[in-house]
Scaffold this active site. Structure first.
Site, short mmCIF file in Angstrom:
data_model
loop_
_atom_site.label_atom_id
_atom_site.label_comp_id
_atom_site.label_asym_id
_atom_site.label_seq_id
_atom_site.Cartn_x
_atom_site.Cartn_y
_atom_site.Cartn_z
N GLY A 10 0.82 -1.21 0.00
CA GLY A 10 0.00 0.00 0.00
C GLY A 10 0.85 1.26 0.00
N ASN A 11 1.94 1.27 0.78
CA ASN A 11 2.82 2.44 0.81
C ASN A 11 3.52 2.64 -0.52
OD1 ASN A 11 2.42 3.32 3.53
ND2 ASN A 11 3.62 1.58 4.24
N LYS A 126 -1.76 -2.74 13.53
CA LYS A 126 -1.62 -2.49 12.10
C LYS A 126 -1.64 -0.99 11.81
CE LYS A 126 -1.60 -3.24 7.65
NZ LYS A 126 -0.35 -3.67 6.97
N LYS A 210 -1.93 -7.41 4.53
CA LYS A 210 -2.07 -7.90 3.16
C LYS A 210 -1.07 -9.00 2.82
CE LYS A 210 1.37 -6.13 0.34
NZ LYS A 210 2.31 -5.90 1.41
N LYS A 272 6.17 -9.40 5.98
CA LYS A 272 6.52 -9.90 4.64
C LYS A 272 7.34 -11.18 4.75
CE LYS A 272 6.46 -5.26 2.64
NZ LYS A 272 5.66 -4.73 3.75
#
Length: 313
Positions: A10-11, A126, A210, A272
């Site tokens: 998203g970033n 989050k 995500k 991640k």
């Protein structure tokens, strides 16, 4: 031919519509290259900055009009899935048309089941929305009763619960769309988190990471590869220090050892790494890649990025 789930951060999509379109236009040709090479792709994306901005915009609107109304967080999630998905499917479909590839992209507003007993609901973690100084964060926290935390040295952000994804309600539909030859955009922003009630599924105020949702999606649809795209070319240890070192090809066991040493930040690289490891360990032959837009092509060849795979593959 491989089935690949590609997760866009998203970033990495920027802070506004113009930046988002620009970022998407940069990565889309590379994604279509994968299709030209005979692969099937499913695209997911983050929404941390976007869902926070949507929520803030509606909060300010209702305050300005002296209304006690609010826009529930599940709706904010769905809105972010819709508008980011629209940009992605438009760019992907247009690129296919330019190359005379008979494929269309389609966005699936995805519901992801979480447990009501997930401890994340009592410990928000989050980050969402914009970055603030410590002083600004204190004002926002006092005014709106938000939980604000420092995020990886970049400033303070609002944090919300981030429960772990258990199941993806639309998984069969996603598989059918992929099998029909479509490019599917799913689990945007981790999907809309829902819990099972007697009357059915109900949305809850949270944001699923995500990366974890993408790993679960990749596992459930039988993908061969999970690619997590971020703003750096690979995973680093001692990040930002003179001793900084990039990690190339590595096993789940090796990178987990670095994780245990506290090498990866909870607000950025840790999810991640954990998501890629969980996917690789789910099935023999699975491969996880963490890299940037610019390094994606080389990472798929195994000469860039961080490639996580079991020994012998």
């Amino acid at each position: 031919m491989a089935k690949i789930v590609i997760a866009l951060g998203g970033n990495a999509l920027g802070n506004n519509v113009i930046e988002q379109k620009s970022a998407i236009n940069q990565v889309v040709p590379v994604l279509i290259d994968l299709i030209s090479d005979g692969n099937e792709i499913v695209v997911s994306h983050g929404n941390g900055p976007q869902v926070g901005m949507i929520n803030l915009a509606f909060t300010e609107y209702f305050e300005r009009h002296q209304s006690e109304d609010t826009l529930p967080f599940p709706e904010c999630n769905a809105m972010s899935e819709g508008y980011i998905g629209y940009h992605l499917q438009s760019a992907l479909s247009n690129e296919c048309q330019r190359r005379a590839i008979e494929k269309r992209a389609v966005t699936v507003i995805t519901q992801v089941e979480v447990s009501k007993k997930d401890p994340a609901f009592t410990t928000p973690s989050k980050p969402i929305g914009a970055f603030y100084t410590k002083e600004e964060a204190e004002v926002i926290s006092a005014r709106d009763h938000y939980v604000m935390k420092e995020d990886a040295g970049r400033g303070y952000r609002r944090v919300v619960p981030s429960p772990y994804p258990q199941d993806i309600l639309e998984k069969k539909a996603i598989c059918q769309l992929v099998d029909a030859g479509h490019i599917v955009i799913a689990c945007g922003g981790g999907g809309v988190p829902v819990v099972k009630e007697e009357s059915g599924y109900e949305g809850v105020a949270a944001v699923i990471d995500k990366d974890f949702a993408s790993a679960r999606l990749a596992e459930l649809i039988g993908a061969d590869m999970l690619v997590i795209l971020t703003t750096v070319p690979q995973v680093f240890i001692d990040f930002g220090k003179p001793t900084q070192k990039g990690l190339g090809r590595i096993t789940p066991k090796e990178i987990t050892e670095y994780q245990k040493l506290g090498q990866f930040s909870a607000g950025s690289m840790l999810p991640k790494v954990k998501a890629a490891v969980s996917f690789v360990e789910a099935k023999k032959g699975n491969r996880g890649i963490i890299t940037s837009f610019d390094s994606l092509t080389d990472a798929l060849k195994g000469v860039a990025g961080t490639v996580i795979e079991s020994e012998g593959f």
